[in-house]
Every structure is written in C-alpha cells, then in structure tokens.
Design an enzyme around this catalytic site. Structure first.
Site, PDB file in Angstrom:
ATOM      1  N   GLU A 149      11.465   2.195  57.978  1.00  0.00           N
ATOM      2  CA  GLU A 149      12.301   3.165  58.670  1.00  0.00           C
ATOM      3  C   GLU A 149      11.501   4.429  58.940  1.00  0.00           C
ATOM      4  O   GLU A 149      10.414   4.615  58.395  1.00  0.00           O
ATOM      5  CB  GLU A 149      13.551   3.514  57.854  1.00  0.00           C
ATOM      6  CG  GLU A 149      13.274   4.218  56.541  1.00  0.00           C
ATOM      7  CD  GLU A 149      14.556   4.549  55.792  1.00  0.00           C
ATOM      8  OE1 GLU A 149      15.647   4.183  56.278  1.00  0.00           O
ATOM      9  OE2 GLU A 149      14.460   5.172  54.725  1.00  0.00           O
TER      10      GLU A 149
ATOM     11  N   GLY B 102      20.600   3.890  50.441  1.00  0.00           N
ATOM     12  CA  GLY B 102      21.253   2.748  49.811  1.00  0.00           C
ATOM     13  C   GLY B 102      22.679   2.491  50.253  1.00  0.00           C
ATOM     14  O   GLY B 102      23.297   1.518  49.814  1.00  0.00           O
TER      15      GLY B 102
ATOM     16  N   GLU C  32       8.030   5.022  56.978  1.00  0.00           N
ATOM     17  CA  GLU C  32       7.979   4.306  55.709  1.00  0.00           C
ATOM     18  C   GLU C  32       7.673   2.832  55.946  1.00  0.00           C
ATOM     19  O   GLU C  32       8.226   2.204  56.850  1.00  0.00           O
ATOM     20  CB  GLU C  32       9.303   4.468  54.961  1.00  0.00           C
ATOM     21  CG  GLU C  32       9.640   5.937  54.682  1.00  0.00           C
ATOM     22  CD  GLU C  32      10.810   6.110  53.735  1.00  0.00           C
ATOM     23  OE1 GLU C  32      11.575   5.132  53.553  1.00  0.00           O
ATOM     24  OE2 GLU C  32      10.956   7.209  53.182  1.00  0.00           O
TER      25      GLU C  32
ATOM     26  N   ARG D  30      12.749  14.084  59.562  1.00  0.00           N
ATOM     27  CA  ARG D  30      13.005  15.349  58.867  1.00  0.00           C
ATOM     28  C   ARG D  30      11.921  15.569  57.820  1.00  0.00           C
ATOM     29  O   ARG D  30      11.050  14.723  57.619  1.00  0.00           O
ATOM     30  CB  ARG D  30      14.361  15.292  58.164  1.00  0.00           C
ATOM     31  CG  ARG D  30      14.477  14.079  57.234  1.00  0.00           C
ATOM     32  CD  ARG D  30      15.678  14.139  56.328  1.00  0.00           C
ATOM     33  NE  ARG D  30      15.917  12.874  55.631  1.00  0.00           N
ATOM     34  CZ  ARG D  30      15.277  12.465  54.555  1.00  0.00           C
ATOM     35  NH1 ARG D  30      14.299  13.206  54.040  1.00  0.00           N
ATOM     36  NH2 ARG D  30      15.575  11.317  53.980  1.00  0.00           N
TER      37      ARG D  30
ATOM     38  N   VAL E  69      11.815  15.039  50.658  1.00  0.00           N
ATOM     39  CA  VAL E  69      11.878  15.671  49.339  1.00  0.00           C
ATOM     40  C   VAL E  69      10.475  15.775  48.734  1.00  0.00           C
ATOM     41  O   VAL E  69      10.100  16.782  48.132  1.00  0.00           O
ATOM     42  CB  VAL E  69      12.797  14.858  48.397  1.00  0.00           C
ATOM     43  CG1 VAL E  69      12.758  15.417  46.975  1.00  0.00           C
ATOM     44  CG2 VAL E  69      14.224  14.836  48.919  1.00  0.00           C
TER      45      VAL E  69
END
Length: 470
Positions: free
Chosen positions: A288, A165, A275, A292, A295
C-alpha cells in the site's frame, strides 16, 4: 512563505509539527477538543482554538470544525499530521477550494491511493510487482471462492478503503472463507459505509519494508531509504528499524528505485511512503501507499539528517527540493519503540488517567524522545494509546540496541499501565537483535512464550503467598 499554519492534530505529532514551524519562524495554530484543553500542544502553539467535544468525529476528524478554525484564525495552510484527516481526500479537496494549502499530496492522489484496490491497479500499471489477488472489487462470496481457488491459501480479505487492520481478515483454508468474508463485509460496512473488498494472497514469512519518499511540485522525487516495520501486532507497528538489515544492496536499490518510479508515475508531491512485503527469496510486492507523514519518520531523519516535516512545509510553499538523490547520505542504525498506554498482560487493554510520576530517558548521544505527556497530566481515554516514541541512533545495530535497552529501563510512568516491559523484552530478545523476525513473529512466536512465562511467574507468586499464609 506561509505566515500561519494550523496543525490539525493532537499529541506528540502536533508537538512535533509546532516545533518545526517555530524553527521556520512560522506562526502555529493548535486545535483542541474539550478533553485536550490542558494538552501540551495547546501550550506550545502560538495560538489555540477549541473545535468541539472529546469525540474525535466531533473535533479532530470533523472537516468543518477544522476548516472553520483555519478561516477564523487566518491560517495559510493546514498540516494534518497522521491519522484523523490526513488521508481524507474530501478534506484535502475542501482545503483546495477554500484556498488553504493542504500540506500533503493533491486530493485526487489521496483518493486514488487511499483505495487499496485502485492503488494495486495503479502500481501494476507503473510496473511495480503486486501480490497475487483479485483484479477488482470482490462483491460476492461466490466470486471470493473462485478467486481463492485460483490464488490459493492462506489469503487476506481486505477493505478497499481500509487501514490499520480495519475490515481485514486472514483466511487459512476454504472452510474459513465464508465466515471471514462475511465478517470483513460487516466491519467494512460499519467503518467505511460500504462493502468494498478485495483479496490478496498472503506472503509468508515476510518482512514489512517501507520506502520513504519526498516529491516537490517541480517534478523531483527522491527516496530517503527504507525502514523495517516487521515487528507488529494486529497490523499495528511496535518497533521500527532503519535501514533494513535483511536486504542485500541489490534488493535495496531495486526496492527504492521502484518506489521512486511509482511515485513519479503518479505525479506524487510532498511526503509519502510505499510499503512492500519482501519474502524469504528477496522478492518484493507492493502492499500500500501512505499519502502522509508516518509515525516512524524520525528514524529516517536520524540516519539521513533530513528533517522530513520541514521539507513537507517547504514543498507545500512551492520550493524545490534543496538536494538531489545523490546528495542523500545514510549513516548508522536508528530504532523507534512506540510506548503505549495499554496493558499487554490483559489483552492490551487501553489505559488512561492521571500521571502521578513520569521519568523519560535522557542523556547520551543519539537519543530522541517525542511525546506530549508530562507529570500530573491526565491522559484522556478517547484517542490513540501511543504516548511517546523512544528513538535511538548509533553507528551500528549492536550499539543502537544497547542504547535502546538502557533507555527503556529508565522509563517510569506511574498512574498508567504501559507496554514498556513488553518493549524491554523485545529489545533484549536475541531474535530481534539478530533480525530473525517476520511480520507474524511477535504474535505467533514471541507473545505465546512471553505470556506463558508471565503466567508461570504469577503462579509462583500465588503459591508462595499461600504457603506463607499457611
């Protein structure tokens, strides 16, 4: 084989990686700031070394401090977790130069995909649908106005190097463009040291669907299915679910195969996530790529039985994937809630301090807790507010929510404000259980109603106290 791996992170993800290393019989090295001297990850690792003051820029996000620790301890590799240095291409490049294996993709891939505009152009060239928007960086307000007139409103002004964000502004109409564009410029300059912006048309209403990928160093790329991350606030995810109930099999297959094709086209290695936004007509658009570990990776592990962290480490050691796409089987439904030390009733103000009493849910099949807090632990105020992930896995969506509701009711964290009541309300909400949500549902529909209810309850309590005193 690696003999020793340094974990360049803290909190629950550091604990998660250290446990995976122990099961692989690899020595682990924890790094910690002065504020984390008593943190759980320092207790669980085989070795621990202090790398600086509490401020993350002087410790966990300081490449020199982390690499110095790796050299001093003789680590063969570094696992960055997520956040901090995990998507810093310069850090990955420094690891490569020093002969320390970075457990992630190559530095040039992180660089290319970390810049959002570069990523859009790369994905477009690979045949992946992208949202309508600017073809390159937008350097002036005049250029922004021209692009906006072509793609229409609402639209989003985004930092090219952004994430979470930062440097992002929603623009509803032409009158809002100038102030929002200037705000995005200023924030991007302060956070990233540049004013690199691009513009995208907003897909609304939309689902936020991401595809988990694994690629080895022998050219093999597979997907581990998708996750629905639409329940979010300020572009931060709150609850994630796998698989995504809203997708038809045809759309799911197209989405996942597109992600694999894109990752293969750029020679991607290790764990990564692409995504997408999916509109109400089942059209999907690239948003995007996260180069990595995510979460929310545990819910994918739950429905596939594949340990993504261990796969990351094996890939980094040069091993080929031990399975093919047809070997990946999906079972049941998994849900993850992010328990944060914050007060939703007071604009989500972060909370920190001494934990007097702690009860985490336990018992029952399909329940998994990932956390780094413990009773009588003092939570420092310097880092991310997430203190635990509550993960459930059951054969059906209905049974998964039943278990999640039971688990959330059992959570007790005395001494800190948490968002557990908010999570309970969400988990019990019929729209959430029936999948009638989208990326703005929590902010636009749920939160106003929830806050109104809280205010009414507070007014009733206040009136009752006044009456009793009178």
């Amino acid at each position: 084989m690696f003999n020793k791996v340094l974990v360049a992170n803290r909190g629950e993800i550091a604990v998660r990686v250290i446990r995976a290393l122990r099961e692989l019989n690899i020595t682990s090295v924890a790094v910690y700031s002065e504020a984390d001297r008593n943190a759980l990850h320092t207790e669980l690792a085989d070795e621990a070394i202090c790398i600086g003051p509490a401020k993350s820029l002087d410790s966990y996000a300081n490449p020199v401090a982390v690499l110095s620790a790796a050299l001093v301890t003789g680590a063969d590799a570094i696992h960055p977790g997520y956040g901090f240095l995990s998507e810093r291409s310069d850090f990955a490049s420094m690891c490569e130069e020093l002969g320390i294996k970075f457990i992630g993709p190559k530095s040039w891939i992180i660089n290319d995909m970390g810049n959002k505009q570069n990523a859009r152009e790369t994905m477009k060239a690979a045949g992946v649908p992208i949202t309508p928007g600017s073809e390159g960086l937008v350097e002036s307000l005049e250029e922004a106005k021209k692009i906006a007139s072509e793609i229409g409103y609402p639209l989003m002004v985004k930092a090219a190097d952004g994430g979470g964000g930062k440097g992002m502004r929603r623009v509803e109409n032409a009158e809002m463009l100038e102030p929002m564009f200037k705000q995005a410029q200023q924030e991007t300059q302060s956070v990233y040291g540049n004013q690199h912006l691009y513009i995208e048309r907003i897909i609304y209403p939309a689902k936020h669907i991401e595809v988990q990928l694994l690629g080895d160093e022998h050219g093999n790329v597979v997907h581990l299915g998708e996750r629905d991350c639409s329940l979010q606030r300020n572009n931060q995810k709150v609850i994630e679910i796998a698989p995504a109930q809203s997708l038809t099999e045809d759309v799911r297959n197209a989405l996942c195969s597109t992600a694999v094709k894109a990752a293969s086209a750029i020679g991607y290695t290790n764990a990564g996530t692409i995504e997408f936004l999916v509109d109400d007509q089942n059209n999907f658009y690239f948003m995007e790529m996260n180069t990595r570990l995510q979460v929310e990776h545990p819910i994918t592990e739950m429905i596939t039985g594949i340990d993504i962290v261990k796969e990351q480490i094996r890939i980094a050691m040069g091993q080929a994937l031990s399975f093919k796409q047809e070997d990946v089987e999906f079972s049941g439904v998994a849900i993850e809630c992010r328990l944060n030390a914050e007060d939703p009733k007071n604009n989500f103000r972060p909370s920190s301090g001494y934990i007097d009493r702690l009860i985490m849910p336990s018992g029952g099949m399909g329940l998994r807790i990932e956390s780094a807090i413990y009773p009588r632990y003092t939570l420092p105020p310097f880092y991310d507010s997430m203190i635990a992930k509550i993960i459930v896995h059951r054969p059906t969506r209905e049974k998964a929510f039943t278990l999640l509701n039971r688990a959330l009711v059992e959570v007790v964290v005395e001494g800190l404000e948490t968002n557990v009541e908010l999570l309970e309300e969400l988990a019990f909400h019929p729209d959430v259980q029936a999948d009638r949500t989208h990326t703005k549902w929590l902010e636009e529909i749920f939160m106003p109603e929830w806050l109104d209810t809280l205010n009414e309850e507070m007014d009733e309590i206040s009136n009752k106290e006044v009456t009793e005193e009178g």
